[in-house]
Write an enzyme that holds these catalytic residues in place. Structure first.
Site, PDB file in Angstrom:
ATOM      1  N   GLU A 285       0.589  -1.456   0.228  1.00 57.48           N
ATOM      2  CA  GLU A 285      -0.033   0.095   0.107  1.00 57.48           C
ATOM      3  C   GLU A 285       0.852   1.487   0.368  1.00 57.48           C
ATOM      4  OE1 GLU A 285      -2.706  -0.296  -0.610  1.00 57.48           O
ATOM      5  OE2 GLU A 285      -3.139  -1.973  -0.322  1.00 57.48           O
ATOM      6  N   TRP A 288       1.717   2.079  -3.418  1.00 62.14           N
ATOM      7  CA  TRP A 288       0.570   2.297  -4.465  1.00 62.14           C
ATOM      8  C   TRP A 288       0.644   3.866  -3.958  1.00 62.14           C
ATOM      9  CZ3 TRP A 288      -2.374   1.304  -7.870  1.00 62.14           C
ATOM     10  CH2 TRP A 288      -3.101   0.001  -7.965  1.00 62.14           C
ATOM     11  N   TRP A 316     -20.474  13.476 -19.054  1.00 61.90           N
ATOM     12  CA  TRP A 316     -20.517  13.509 -17.294  1.00 61.90           C
ATOM     13  C   TRP A 316     -21.719  14.239 -17.668  1.00 61.90           C
ATOM     14  CZ3 TRP A 316     -17.939   9.888 -15.109  1.00 61.90           C
ATOM     15  CH2 TRP A 316     -16.719   9.943 -15.694  1.00 61.90           C
ATOM     16  N   ASN A 351     -10.469   3.340   2.950  1.00 55.78           N
ATOM     17  CA  ASN A 351     -10.809   2.917   1.751  1.00 55.78           C
ATOM     18  C   ASN A 351     -11.686   2.359   0.726  1.00 55.78           C
ATOM     19  OD1 ASN A 351      -8.662   3.071   0.010  1.00 55.78           O
ATOM     20  ND2 ASN A 351      -8.142   1.160  -0.563  1.00 55.78           N
ATOM     21  N   TRP A 369     -15.526  12.804 -12.295  1.00 55.05           N
ATOM     22  CA  TRP A 369     -14.921  12.412 -11.456  1.00 55.05           C
ATOM     23  C   TRP A 369     -14.090  13.626 -11.235  1.00 55.05           C
ATOM     24  CZ3 TRP A 369      -9.659  13.631 -11.776  1.00 55.05           C
ATOM     25  CH2 TRP A 369      -9.031  13.329 -13.674  1.00 55.05           C
ATOM     26  N   TRP A 392      -8.922   8.363  -7.840  1.00 49.51           N
ATOM     27  CA  TRP A 392      -9.782   9.167  -8.358  1.00 49.51           C
ATOM     28  C   TRP A 392     -10.248   8.513 -10.145  1.00 49.51           C
ATOM     29  CZ3 TRP A 392     -15.420  10.099  -7.497  1.00 49.51           C
ATOM     30  CH2 TRP A 392     -15.263  10.404  -6.418  1.00 49.51           C
TER      31      TRP A 392
END
Ligand code: FAD
Length: 486
Positions: A285, A288, A316, A351, A369, A392
């Site tokens: 993690e 990431w 959108w 998360n 987004w 996102w």
């Protein structure tokens, strides 16, 4: 010949997103020169207006700076607080103090990198050297390349490569910081910066929940490695379990070195092989976080533009009304709403729930987004340009190594799986607390008498769903097909 010792010119240490005194390579290097080290922090007036720190970040920053200033004072030094363009402020401070060296840690936001190179050039002209150090990431993004010499776009090979690299050893402690001479302008007062909310003070309970600053970060790391880590691999998906580290705001503000977190987790795994799987997952993690910064470094348009070009034409069509319902935690989907209320009340969201709530906004409500990313930017205490933008884009399906667009989280199934007994939902949506577990995740399916005895009136005490899941899913897939056919 005079016997008086030569007066050593000071070094200015410019604190940025590295608000700590331990394990900070640039600060250790400054102290190691044996010169007086003068510490300063400059309130960011330079970043593009859209990306100035949001409300929750400003709250954190206030407390973090207050802690840092106290820690520096304990070591006999002083933190100068100044506001304005860093180029002007630093040039002036160097001139006033005779400093010919300024040390700082690197940052990776596009504007911060541009500022660093402009500063380097302008200070050099003035005879002052700006030295930038690592310390906010495990590895510098430009040192990690694939076999073709290009940046990675997929996490797994990126992380495989990273795991072959060593992590920096601990930097020596920064002892003995200096006091500013009288000549520069007196330091600003933290309170004058009005970083804390007032009228209303929406953060009035946050001090019970968070302990911004280096001490808080070290405590969090210790608690995590002594406890929750043993359940990390599975438990991290269950928002009621408290099985993650809670280190994200501390890492964002640089109150703890990622290398320190990495080394400590690795040691915990070596010392206790029963948690090795867990610590390995935790390290990935952190990976990431590295990957997000790697992407932001190599693709600086990431916060503004879809990484996958075909998504730039995505229709959108979502409405402002739906965006507002989502922001307020009033979509009628309890798992999403609980997450949005957690965010508003604490500056944080788990998360798993971030993924579901973000997906709901983009895919069920077809809201761009970027609108969600901005809301998170303002409301998260860990708001971070790299992690937020990548999170996102991952959810929207437009990012590097993103979730495929057609995989649409069903917010009810996610809740039934990851909050089966509804502990998380009940803690953030007290108006639903009396509903039986069976209906808690989808109150609109409860018979009238069940709703009534739980004190729930849909559309009054709790909203009816703003969209139907099956219809919303079909619309999202149709919108995606439109983009793919272009
Ligand atoms: P832990 O599980 O304890 O993880 C340890 C550390 O690893 C975290 O503190 C964080 O620094 C890093 N990390 C964990 N997961 C991720 C991830 N998916 N991407 C990047 N780094 C990760 N994280 C932020 O720090 N700032 C953000 O603004 C942010 N925005 C997000 C937006 C969306 C839509 C999504 C889906 C995720 C976002 N994340 C963000 C990632 C993740 O949700 C948080 O880092 C995590 O929930 C923080 O909790 P923790 O510290 O207990 O994590």
């Amino acid at each position: 010949m005079s016997n008086a010792p030569a007066v050593k010119s000071p070094i200015i240490y410019w604190f940025r997103q590295d608000l700590r005194l331990h394990d900070l390579p640039g600060l250790s290097a400054a102290v190691a020169t044996g010169r007086p080290v003068l510490a300063c922090y400059i309130l960011d007036d330079q970043s593009p207006a859209d990306w100035r720190p949001g409300g929750a970040s400003r709250w954190w920053l206030h407390h973090s700076l207050s802690g840092l200033a106290a820690d520096i004072e304990e070591r006999g030094g002083q933190l100068m607080l100044a506001r304005g363009a860093p180029a002007t402020v630093l040039a002036q401070l160097a001139e006033d103090t005779g400093a010919d060296l300024i040390f700082c840690s690197r940052q990776y936001e596009p504007w911060a990198r541009q500022l660093e190179s402009e500063l380097f050039a302008s200070l050099t002209e003035q005879g002052v050297t700006l030295k930038r150090f690592s310390g906010s990431l495990l590895w510098e993004p430009d040192t990690i390349k694939n076999l073709a010499g290009l940046p990675f776009k997929v996490f797994t090979p990126f992380w495989r490569k990273c795991r072959q690299l060593s992590v920096a050893l601990e930097s020596p402690p920064a002892v003995g910081l200096g006091k500013w001479p009288e000549t520069p302008e007196p330091t600003d007062q933290l309170g004058d910066w009005a970083l804390l909310p007032c009228d209303p003070n929406w953060a009035n309970s946050w001090e019970d929940r968070w302990q911004p600053g280096e001490r808080g970060a070290l405590d969090k790391l210790g608690q995590f490695l002594r406890g929750a880590v043993s359940d990390y691999d599975k438990g991290r998906n269950f928002p009621a379990r408290n099985a993650t580290s809670g280190l994200s705001p501390h890492l964002h503000f640089g109150e703890i070195a990622p290398a320190r977190v990495f080394r400590a987790a690795q040691q915990a795994g070596t010392a206790n092989p029963t948690v090795e799987n867990e610590t390995e997952k935790f390290l990935s993690e952190l990976g990431w976080r590295e990957f997000s910064h790697h992407l932001l470094f190599h693709f600086p348009s990431l916060p503004e533009q879809a990484f996958k070009a075909d998504f730039s034409a995505f229709p959108w069509v979502g409405s402002a009304v739906h965006l507002r319902a989502w922001q307020q935690g009033k979509t009628g989907y309890p798992f999403v709403d609980a997450g949005m209320r957690e965010l508003w009340q604490t500056g944080y969201m788990h998360n798993r729930v971030r993924m579901v709530a973000a997906s709901f906004l983009c895919k069920h409500l077809l809201v761009d987004w970027r609108a969600g990313q901005r809301w998170f930017w303002d409301t998260l205490v860990d708001a971070d340009l790299a992690n937020n933008s990548c999170g996102w884009q991952w959810v929207a399906g437009s990012g590097a190594d993103a979730a495929p667009y057609f995989r649409i989280f069903n917010p009810t199934l996610q809740a039934q799986r990851f909050d089966q007994t509804g502990e998380y939902i009940r803690s953030w949506l007290p108006e639903l607390a009396a509903l039986p577990d069976r209906y808690l995740h989808q109150p609109w399916t409860a018979p009238a008498d069940v709703l009534s005895s739980a004190g729930v009136t849909l559309g009054e005490t709790y909203p009816a769903p703003v969209v139907d899941h099956a219809d919303a899913r079909a619309s999202a897939l149709a919108a995606y097909a439109e983009v793919r056919s272009q």
